[in-house]
Design a protein around this motif. Structure first.
Motif, PDB file in Angstrom:
ATOM      1  N   UNK A  84       0.842  -1.204   0.000  1.00 37.50           N
ATOM      2  CA  UNK A  84       0.000   0.000   0.000  1.00 37.50           C
ATOM      3  C   UNK A  84       0.876   1.253   0.000  1.00 37.50           C
ATOM      4  N   UNK A  85       1.927   1.267   0.815  1.00 40.55           N
ATOM      5  CA  UNK A  85       2.822   2.432   0.849  1.00 40.55           C
ATOM      6  C   UNK A  85       3.497   2.648  -0.501  1.00 40.55           C
ATOM      7  N   UNK A  86       3.846   1.551  -1.183  1.00 44.24           N
ATOM      8  CA  UNK A  86       4.471   1.664  -2.491  1.00 44.24           C
ATOM      9  C   UNK A  86       3.492   2.266  -3.503  1.00 44.24           C
ATOM     10  N   UNK A  87       2.252   1.821  -3.465  1.00 46.02           N
ATOM     11  CA  UNK A  87       1.244   2.364  -4.371  1.00 46.02           C
ATOM     12  C   UNK A  87       1.055   3.857  -4.135  1.00 46.02           C
ATOM     13  N   UNK A  88       0.967   4.258  -2.882  1.00 39.72           N
ATOM     14  CA  UNK A  88       0.769   5.678  -2.581  1.00 39.72           C
ATOM     15  C   UNK A  88       1.990   6.513  -2.949  1.00 39.72           C
ATOM     16  N   UNK A  89       3.175   5.956  -2.845  1.00 46.03           N
ATOM     17  CA  UNK A  89       4.372   6.689  -3.262  1.00 46.03           C
ATOM     18  C   UNK A  89       4.330   6.963  -4.761  1.00 46.03           C
ATOM     19  N   UNK A  90       3.910   5.969  -5.543  1.00 46.56           N
ATOM     20  CA  UNK A  90       3.783   6.153  -6.983  1.00 46.56           C
ATOM     21  C   UNK A  90       2.705   7.161  -7.338  1.00 46.56           C
ATOM     22  N   UNK A  91       1.576   7.091  -6.645  1.00 48.91           N
ATOM     23  CA  UNK A  91       0.494   8.051  -6.901  1.00 48.91           C
ATOM     24  C   UNK A  91       0.921   9.476  -6.541  1.00 48.91           C
ATOM     25  N   UNK A  92       1.605   9.620  -5.427  1.00 49.55           N
ATOM     26  CA  UNK A  92       2.058  10.957  -5.025  1.00 49.55           C
ATOM     27  C   UNK A  92       2.999  11.544  -6.071  1.00 49.55           C
ATOM     28  N   UNK A  93       3.860  10.708  -6.615  1.00 46.68           N
ATOM     29  CA  UNK A  93       4.782  11.186  -7.651  1.00 46.68           C
ATOM     30  C   UNK A  93       4.010  11.595  -8.903  1.00 46.68           C
ATOM     31  N   UNK A  94       3.075  10.750  -9.330  1.00 44.53           N
ATOM     32  CA  UNK A  94       2.305  11.043 -10.541  1.00 44.53           C
ATOM     33  C   UNK A  94       1.448  12.296 -10.377  1.00 44.53           C
ATOM     34  N   UNK A  95       0.974  12.546  -9.182  1.00 48.58           N
ATOM     35  CA  UNK A  95       0.108  13.706  -8.959  1.00 48.58           C
ATOM     36  C   UNK A  95       0.913  14.973  -8.697  1.00 48.58           C
ATOM     37  N   UNK A  96       2.231  14.853  -8.693  1.00 50.70           N
ATOM     38  CA  UNK A  96       3.072  16.022  -8.495  1.00 50.70           C
ATOM     39  C   UNK A  96       3.297  16.388  -7.039  1.00 50.70           C
ATOM     40  N   UNK A  97       2.890  15.533  -6.120  1.00 48.85           N
ATOM     41  CA  UNK A  97       3.082  15.789  -4.692  1.00 48.85           C
ATOM     42  C   UNK A  97       4.427  15.284  -4.192  1.00 48.85           C
ATOM     43  N   UNK A  98       5.202  14.647  -5.066  1.00 45.65           N
ATOM     44  CA  UNK A  98       6.509  14.117  -4.674  1.00 45.65           C
ATOM     45  C   UNK A  98       7.456  14.251  -5.868  1.00 45.65           C
ATOM     46  N   UNK A  99       8.738  14.314  -5.566  1.00 52.50           N
ATOM     47  CA  UNK A  99       9.725  14.405  -6.638  1.00 52.50           C
ATOM     48  C   UNK A  99      10.506  13.088  -6.740  1.00 52.50           C
ATOM     49  N   UNK A 100      11.481  13.044  -7.636  1.00 49.96           N
ATOM     50  CA  UNK A 100      12.254  11.821  -7.860  1.00 49.96           C
ATOM     51  C   UNK A 100      12.994  11.382  -6.599  1.00 49.96           C
ATOM     52  N   UNK A 101      13.528  12.321  -5.860  1.00 51.23           N
ATOM     53  CA  UNK A 101      14.263  11.977  -4.645  1.00 51.23           C
ATOM     54  C   UNK A 101      13.341  11.346  -3.608  1.00 51.23           C
ATOM     55  N   UNK A 102      12.144  11.895  -3.465  1.00 50.49           N
ATOM     56  CA  UNK A 102      11.236  11.361  -2.446  1.00 50.49           C
ATOM     57  C   UNK A 102      10.743   9.963  -2.797  1.00 50.49           C
ATOM     58  N   UNK A 103      10.606   9.680  -4.083  1.00 49.50           N
ATOM     59  CA  UNK A 103      10.191   8.324  -4.442  1.00 49.50           C
ATOM     60  C   UNK A 103      11.282   7.325  -4.066  1.00 49.50           C
ATOM     61  N   UNK A 104      12.528   7.724  -4.238  1.00 46.14           N
ATOM     62  CA  UNK A 104      13.659   6.873  -3.814  1.00 46.14           C
ATOM     63  C   UNK A 104      13.609   6.689  -2.292  1.00 46.14           C
ATOM     64  N   UNK A 105      13.397   7.767  -1.575  1.00 45.57           N
ATOM     65  CA  UNK A 105      13.375   7.724  -0.110  1.00 45.57           C
ATOM     66  C   UNK A 105      12.232   6.870   0.419  1.00 45.57           C
ATOM     67  N   UNK A 106      11.070   6.947  -0.233  1.00 54.19           N
ATOM     68  CA  UNK A 106       9.899   6.201   0.241  1.00 54.19           C
ATOM     69  C   UNK A 106       9.920   4.732  -0.172  1.00 54.19           C
ATOM     70  N   UNK A 107      10.434   4.446  -1.361  1.00 52.72           N
ATOM     71  CA  UNK A 107      10.318   3.087  -1.896  1.00 52.72           C
ATOM     72  C   UNK A 107      11.512   2.193  -1.549  1.00 52.72           C
ATOM     73  N   UNK A 108      12.706   2.752  -1.451  1.00 50.87           N
ATOM     74  CA  UNK A 108      13.890   1.922  -1.162  1.00 50.87           C
ATOM     75  C   UNK A 108      13.724   1.080   0.113  1.00 50.87           C
ATOM     76  N   UNK A 109      13.203   1.640   1.207  1.00 55.92           N
ATOM     77  CA  UNK A 109      13.013   0.793   2.396  1.00 55.92           C
ATOM     78  C   UNK A 109      11.998  -0.332   2.176  1.00 55.92           C
TER      79      UNK A 109
END
Length: 192
Positions: A84-109
């Motif tokens: 679920x956290x991975x899905x929301x990280x992708x959605x946040x990026x697509x909606x412009x609420x996150x940048x490339x760095x934050x997707x790395x920070x959220x998904x790597x763990x």
């Protein structure tokens, strides 16, 4: 610019908008699928009493099967949360609420969570009757792990195609988890 030239430009979506619509479409499809499954489960059984008693019932689980289901529950809870956290990280990026760095920070763990779950599953002793279930679950964990690694590639090269590929893998894994969950924990109720 004339009005005739402006109309075709307005109808052409850019890649970002198109990607967002695809992700949202997949999410809506998943929600509709889950809702239909729940409605089918909740539908009352209107057959006569004698017909209901002759239907095959789920066999009682052995003690080893019950222990396996309980041990799998703790693995499953972590995997489900990470998915679920991975899905929301992708959605946040697509909606412009996150940048490339934050997707790395959220998904790597989350990749580490899926690897840990794989390790725990390998260490778990499954009775022979549950081996196929265990193998299917292991396959879903590989899909989730690979999907998380694919999402991280967005942070490296900025190509959103990685998100679509990751979403596809994640959706297949989610389907397997739903099937296994129905077998081990009908209705996602924790075993006794």
């Amino acid at each position: 610019m004339s009005v005739a030239n402006a109309a075709p430009r307005l109808l052409r979506p850019n890649a970002r908008t198109l990607g967002l619509w695809v992700v949202l479409g997949l999410l809506v499809a998943f929600v509709v699928y889950a809702a239909q499954r729940e409605l089918r489960k909740a539908a009352p059984d209107v057959r006569p009493q004698e017909a209901r008693t002759s239907s095959p019932q789920r066999p009682a689980e052995s003690a080893a099967e019950e222990r396996f289901a309980q041990a799998m529950w703790s693995i499953h809870a972590n995997v489900r949360s990470a998915a679920v956290r991975m899905t929301f990280a992708g959605l946040a990026y697509k909606m412009g609420d996150a940048d490339q760095t934050s997707i790395q920070t959220k998904v790597a763990p989350l990749t580490a969570v899926f690897r840990q779950a794989e390790s725990e599953l390998r260490a778990l002793e499954a009775p022979p009757s549950m081996q196929p279930t265990r193998d299917r679950y292991a396959g879903a964990l590989v899909l989730y792990r690979d999907a998380s690694q694919e999402m991280i590639k967005v942070a490296q090269d900025g190509k959103e195609a990685h998100l679509l590929k990751a979403q596809e893998m994640s959706e297949r894994a989610s389907g397997v988890l739903l099937e296994v969950g129905d077998e081990l924990w009908p209705g996602e109720i924790k075993p006794n």
